[in-house]
Structures are given as C-alpha cells and as structure tokens.
Design an enzyme around this catalytic site. Sequence first.
Site, PDB file in Angstrom:
ATOM      1  N   LYS A   2       0.863  -1.191   0.000  1.00  0.00           N
ATOM      2  CA  LYS A   2       0.000   0.000   0.000  1.00  0.00           C
ATOM      3  C   LYS A   2       0.893   1.232   0.000  1.00  0.00           C
ATOM      4  O   LYS A   2       1.975   1.214   0.596  1.00  0.00           O
ATOM      5  CB  LYS A   2      -0.888   0.026   1.256  1.00  0.00           C
ATOM      6  CG  LYS A   2      -2.122   0.887   1.105  1.00  0.00           C
ATOM      7  CD  LYS A   2      -3.223   0.154   0.369  1.00  0.00           C
ATOM      8  CE  LYS A   2      -4.465   0.978   0.207  1.00  0.00           C
ATOM      9  NZ  LYS A   2      -5.603   0.169  -0.224  1.00  0.00           N
ATOM     10  N   GLY A  15     -24.706   4.257   0.558  1.00  0.00           N
ATOM     11  CA  GLY A  15     -23.657   4.714  -0.361  1.00  0.00           C
ATOM     12  C   GLY A  15     -24.083   4.418  -1.783  1.00  0.00           C
ATOM     13  O   GLY A  15     -24.504   3.295  -2.090  1.00  0.00           O
ATOM     14  N   TYR A  16     -24.007   5.443  -2.659  1.00  0.00           N
ATOM     15  CA  TYR A  16     -24.385   5.207  -4.056  1.00  0.00           C
ATOM     16  C   TYR A  16     -23.294   5.727  -4.979  1.00  0.00           C
ATOM     17  O   TYR A  16     -23.544   6.387  -5.979  1.00  0.00           O
ATOM     18  CB  TYR A  16     -25.749   5.855  -4.355  1.00  0.00           C
ATOM     19  CG  TYR A  16     -26.576   5.026  -5.311  1.00  0.00           C
ATOM     20  CD1 TYR A  16     -27.008   3.757  -4.962  1.00  0.00           C
ATOM     21  CD2 TYR A  16     -26.913   5.504  -6.584  1.00  0.00           C
ATOM     22  CE1 TYR A  16     -27.746   2.982  -5.831  1.00  0.00           C
ATOM     23  CE2 TYR A  16     -27.663   4.734  -7.467  1.00  0.00           C
ATOM     24  CZ  TYR A  16     -28.073   3.479  -7.081  1.00  0.00           C
ATOM     25  OH  TYR A  16     -28.812   2.698  -7.947  1.00  0.00           O
ATOM     26  N   GLY A  17     -22.037   5.423  -4.601  1.00  0.00           N
ATOM     27  CA  GLY A  17     -20.896   5.754  -5.449  1.00  0.00           C
ATOM     28  C   GLY A  17     -20.575   4.553  -6.312  1.00  0.00           C
ATOM     29  O   GLY A  17     -21.467   3.801  -6.719  1.00  0.00           O
ATOM     30  N   ASN A  18     -19.292   4.347  -6.575  1.00  0.00           N
ATOM     31  CA  ASN A  18     -18.886   3.251  -7.452  1.00  0.00           C
ATOM     32  C   ASN A  18     -19.400   1.905  -6.934  1.00  0.00           C
ATOM     33  O   ASN A  18     -20.084   1.164  -7.648  1.00  0.00           O
ATOM     34  CB  ASN A  18     -17.355   3.266  -7.582  1.00  0.00           C
ATOM     35  CG  ASN A  18     -16.858   2.129  -8.451  1.00  0.00           C
ATOM     36  OD1 ASN A  18     -16.751   0.993  -7.995  1.00  0.00           O
ATOM     37  ND2 ASN A  18     -16.580   2.398  -9.705  1.00  0.00           N
ATOM     38  N   VAL A  19     -19.121   1.593  -5.687  1.00  0.00           N
ATOM     39  CA  VAL A  19     -19.471   0.270  -5.160  1.00  0.00           C
ATOM     40  C   VAL A  19     -20.986   0.129  -4.987  1.00  0.00           C
ATOM     41  O   VAL A  19     -21.601  -0.830  -5.469  1.00  0.00           O
ATOM     42  CB  VAL A  19     -18.742  -0.006  -3.825  1.00  0.00           C
ATOM     43  CG1 VAL A  19     -19.129  -1.379  -3.276  1.00  0.00           C
ATOM     44  CG2 VAL A  19     -17.229   0.085  -3.995  1.00  0.00           C
ATOM     45  N   GLY A  20     -21.610   1.089  -4.306  1.00  0.00           N
ATOM     46  CA  GLY A  20     -23.037   0.999  -3.985  1.00  0.00           C
ATOM     47  C   GLY A  20     -23.914   0.944  -5.230  1.00  0.00           C
ATOM     48  O   GLY A  20     -24.824   0.101  -5.324  1.00  0.00           O
TER      49      GLY A  20
HETATM   50  P1  NAD Z   1     -17.299   6.594  -3.895  1.00  0.00           P
HETATM   51  O1  NAD Z   1     -16.616   7.846  -3.496  1.00  0.00           O
HETATM   52  O2  NAD Z   1     -17.507   6.311  -5.337  1.00  0.00           O
HETATM   53  O3  NAD Z   1     -18.752   6.521  -3.197  1.00  0.00           O
HETATM   54  C1  NAD Z   1     -18.961   6.726  -1.851  1.00  0.00           C
HETATM   55  C2  NAD Z   1     -20.442   6.901  -1.599  1.00  0.00           C
HETATM   56  O4  NAD Z   1     -20.656   7.044  -0.198  1.00  0.00           O
HETATM   57  C3  NAD Z   1     -21.049   8.144  -2.256  1.00  0.00           C
HETATM   58  O5  NAD Z   1     -22.334   7.849  -2.756  1.00  0.00           O
HETATM   59  C4  NAD Z   1     -21.171   9.126  -1.075  1.00  0.00           C
HETATM   60  O6  NAD Z   1     -22.204  10.079  -1.248  1.00  0.00           O
HETATM   61  C5  NAD Z   1     -21.504   8.162   0.036  1.00  0.00           C
HETATM   62  N1  NAD Z   1     -21.278   8.735   1.359  1.00  0.00           N
HETATM   63  C6  NAD Z   1     -20.272   9.553   1.768  1.00  0.00           C
HETATM   64  N2  NAD Z   1     -20.474   9.910   3.044  1.00  0.00           N
HETATM   65  C7  NAD Z   1     -21.607   9.312   3.447  1.00  0.00           C
HETATM   66  C8  NAD Z   1     -22.353   9.307   4.643  1.00  0.00           C
HETATM   67  N3  NAD Z   1     -21.941  10.016   5.700  1.00  0.00           N
HETATM   68  N4  NAD Z   1     -23.471   8.559   4.706  1.00  0.00           N
HETATM   69  C9  NAD Z   1     -23.885   7.848   3.628  1.00  0.00           C
HETATM   70  N5  NAD Z   1     -23.249   7.840   2.464  1.00  0.00           N
HETATM   71  C10 NAD Z   1     -22.122   8.552   2.373  1.00  0.00           C
HETATM   72  O7  NAD Z   1     -16.479   5.427  -3.188  1.00  0.00           O
HETATM   73  P2  NAD Z   1     -16.464   3.872  -3.561  1.00  0.00           P
HETATM   74  O8  NAD Z   1     -15.339   3.615  -4.501  1.00  0.00           O
HETATM   75  O9  NAD Z   1     -17.840   3.437  -3.906  1.00  0.00           O
HETATM   76  O10 NAD Z   1     -16.015   3.235  -2.162  1.00  0.00           O
HETATM   77  C11 NAD Z   1     -16.937   3.003  -1.103  1.00  0.00           C
HETATM   78  C12 NAD Z   1     -16.300   2.099  -0.068  1.00  0.00           C
HETATM   79  O11 NAD Z   1     -15.896   0.879  -0.687  1.00  0.00           O
HETATM   80  C13 NAD Z   1     -15.032   2.627   0.605  1.00  0.00           C
HETATM   81  O12 NAD Z   1     -14.982   2.126   1.906  1.00  0.00           O
HETATM   82  C14 NAD Z   1     -13.921   2.003  -0.231  1.00  0.00           C
HETATM   83  O13 NAD Z   1     -12.705   1.910   0.494  1.00  0.00           O
HETATM   84  C15 NAD Z   1     -14.514   0.638  -0.472  1.00  0.00           C
HETATM   85  N6  NAD Z   1     -13.931  -0.083  -1.610  1.00  0.00           N
HETATM   86  C16 NAD Z   1     -13.994   0.408  -2.872  1.00  0.00           C
HETATM   87  C17 NAD Z   1     -13.464  -0.316  -3.934  1.00  0.00           C
HETATM   88  C18 NAD Z   1     -13.564   0.168  -5.351  1.00  0.00           C
HETATM   89  O14 NAD Z   1     -13.147  -0.568  -6.248  1.00  0.00           O
HETATM   90  N7  NAD Z   1     -14.122   1.353  -5.612  1.00  0.00           N
HETATM   91  C19 NAD Z   1     -12.838  -1.556  -3.693  1.00  0.00           C
HETATM   92  C20 NAD Z   1     -12.794  -2.050  -2.382  1.00  0.00           C
HETATM   93  C21 NAD Z   1     -13.340  -1.292  -1.358  1.00  0.00           C
END
Ligand code: NAD
Length: 419
Positions: free
Chosen positions: A105, A219-224
């Site tokens: 990391k 959460g509705y970002g990449n993962v959600g």
């Molecule tokens: P992202 O930035 O694309 O999305 C994050 C989401 O969480 C957004 O919809 C944001 O509005 C929401 N959010 C932020 N603060 C919040 C709150 N207080 N309450 C509710 N929702 C809230 O991030 P991501 O890439 O989707 O990652 C989300 C999680 O998954 C993180 O913990 C990340 O470490 C983990 N993760 C991601 C990946 C990946 O490939 N993207 C892989 C493994 C783990």
Amino acid sequence: MSEITPYQIAIEQLERAARIAEIDPQAIEILKHPQRVIRVSIPVRMDNGSIKVFTGYRSQHNNALGPYKGGVRYHPNVTMDEVIALSMWMTWKVSLAGLPLGGGKGGVAVNPKELSKGELERLTRGYVRAIAPFIGPDVDVPAPDVGTDAQVMAWFLDEYEKVVRATRKGVVTSKPVELGGSLGRIYSTGYGVAVITREAVKEFLEEKSPEELTVAIQGYGNVGSYTAIFLHEMGFKIVAVSDSKGGIYSKDGLDPKKVLEHKKKTRSVVGYKEAKTITNKELLELDVDILIPAALENVITSENMKNIKAKLIVEGANGPTTPEAEEYLFKEKKSLVVPDFLANAGGVIVSFFEQVQNWTWTQWSEDEVKRRLEAQMITAFKKVVDEWNRLDKKVVLRDAAMSIAVRRVADAMKLRGWY
Ligand code: NAD
C-alpha cells in the site's frame, strides 16, 4: 494519545486469527512486520513558482505469494502507521482471493482537492521517480485508492516507463482502457459484492429466492450503485439506497439505473420520485433481509447494533462494522456479516486480470472478465464457508476468512524456508 492505531488493530486481528487457525508463532512474528517501508520526500513546483515538499510512503508487507499489490492513497491524514496497516490488510485480501500476489500500500500526505491538475501531475511523477527502484510489474504493482484515479495511474505509468526506458504496462492497474486497463474494472467491486450476496443468500438464508428478499444499500458511489444494479438484475428487491445527502425508500422496490440517472442529474439520490426520503440512520435500521454498507467505515457500531434488523450484512465498504457490533450481531441476533476483504475483493481480482492481460499483451472481452471474476469470488466464498463449518460455526465469518488468508501466506513462507 490512547487511541488505538490502525496498525495495532491489524496486529490484534492477526493474533486472533493465529489463535483460531493455530498458526506457527514464528510465522506470525514475521507477519507482524512489513518487509520494507519506503519513505520519500517529494518536492513539487507549485503553480505560483514556490516549492512545496510532500511526504510519501510505500509499505511492502509480504511477498511470499507473489508481487506486492495495493493502492496509493492521496489524503491529508496519510501516515506511515496507516499505510503499513493497509498493506497488511491487502496481504490477507489477495491471499483469500486465491491470487498469486502479496500485500502492499502507498500514500502521500496531501489534500488532492487543493492542488491544480498540473500540481497533481507533478506530485505523481515525483512520487513515481522516488519509489521507481522498488516497484515494477513483477515486484510491486500500485493502483488507485482514496484520492487517486485512472488519470493518476496514466501519469504513473508514463513516468515509470520514462525512468526504466521500456514499456511496462503492468506496473500499475486500473489504468484507462486505452493504456492497457481491463474492461469491466469500473464495476468489478460492485459486481463482486452482488455475486457474494447471491451466494450468501443461498448458503445462509435457506435458499430463499431473490424476489422474496429486500435489500438496503448505504452509499451510491462506485461500489453501492453497481452493487444495486447487479442485484436488481439478479432479481433482488432494492428497497432503499442513500448517499452523503440522505436516503430514499420504496417498499415496492427501486430501479437502480433510474436512481443513478437521477443522481447524475441532481448529484444525490434524494428527491427521486416514487420514493420517500429517509435518513442514513433510518436506512441502517430498516426491517430488510440484507444490508449492504458501501460508503464509510464504522457505521454499524455499539450505538446502533441493537436496532439492526437485517439477517445478512455484506460489507461493500472497508471496515463498516466494529468488532463489538459484529460479535453482538452474531451472538445475540444470529445475523451474519460477510467481511469486507471477501465481499469487496472484486476490484483487486480484476486488477490482477489486468496484470495478466498486460503480461500477455492481450485484451479479454468483458464477458470473459465477468465470468472469471464470478468464478474466483465463488471459490473464495466456498473456502470461507468450509472453514466456518470446520470451526463449528462458533466464530464470526471474518475469523474463518482471516484463518484461511493467514494460513496460505504462512504455508508459502514455510515452503520458502523463511521459518
Ligand atoms: P465513492 O466515493 O464512489 O462513493 C462513496 C459513496 O458514499 C457516495 O455515494 C457518497 O455520497 C456516500 N457517502 C459519503 N459519506 C456518506 C455518509 N456520511 N453517509 C452515507 N453515504 C455517504 O467510493 P467507492 O469507490 O464506492 O467506495 C466506497 C467504499 O468501498 C469505501 O470504503 C472504499 O474503500 C470501499 N472499496 C472500494 C473499492 C472500489 O473498487 N471502488 C474496492 C474495495 C473497497
């Protein structure tokens, strides 16, 4: 200063796994320490002509199974301690996923939002020049993490290739597809979470059909968002989703693609028609079958554990459940938490596929990536279930998963004669 650090947490988890899996204490002693930690100073010419010096790190925890693998984080709170802990967690994640990789990391203590694009590029190139002697496609392969993205990886690749004066596409993953990135990487984590959820339902929720089950996703970002889209395709009823601005609920179920369109237009899921607005707190405590925290760490805690009703919690985010809450849910509510380093491994698995494609100068079709990802996730899930059964279902799933991950690394070290 009494607060427990990420590294202390990582050590505690390792010692617990060692007890459960009865692993040789000599192996555990080796695994408590990263093999190498690099600390570099990165002088960057700022747009106003001044020089600012940033501090960067790369922790290489263990490479008994293969080249170190893990993201690079740009965040103001990055510390050496945190980077070491994250690299240790990567060792377990890639080990459990059955990949021939080790854990690494990196990070730079910087707020990327305060930098111009040019400053960000110069910072990235400086970081790469500083760590270049210690990385490479068969040595250590970084990727994006918090605060870094495909563009940062493109600069990373370009600078590394300039330093070594050769084409080395596999030195980083999650590159843009034009530069050797894999198809399917964008949704790989969400797809993996959906596959694991489906498998966990078959295993733990008495073969109920997806149509009978309700899901809430924080959460509705990449993962959600991708988790929601794929679960919906599989037939599950997504009744609630949320983001940082709040959540939405519809007892008849939401259409995740339409919710995403709404979010793209308005920057939030809130306000989506045919759904009522709820808070993030309410979302976590909904009477649903499956809860998927996919936003932040520490959202299921001693504060709200008594109100959590879902029987199955699948960790899309990293570290959303505290150990105390997980234990309580397991013992008192008979609810199971599928741990993050199993559920969200889809991203690193497709990163590995990207390495394979780069090594062999090929590009797999999207269908092939999805098919292989699904197979790899199911294999990892089955291993965890077998180990959990072997342990008489007396421990949380995380303990079973950790046991497998640590044992695989310990066995590799033993064969190499490290202890
Ligand atoms: P992202 O930035 O694309 O999305 C994050 C989401 O969480 C957004 O919809 C944001 O509005 C929401 N959010 C932020 N603060 C919040 C709150 N207080 N309450 C509710 N929702 C809230 O991030 P991501 O890439 O989707 O990652 C989300 C999680 O998954 C993180 O913990 C990340 O470490 C983990 N993760 C991601 C990946 C990946 O490939 N993207 C892989 C493994 C783990």
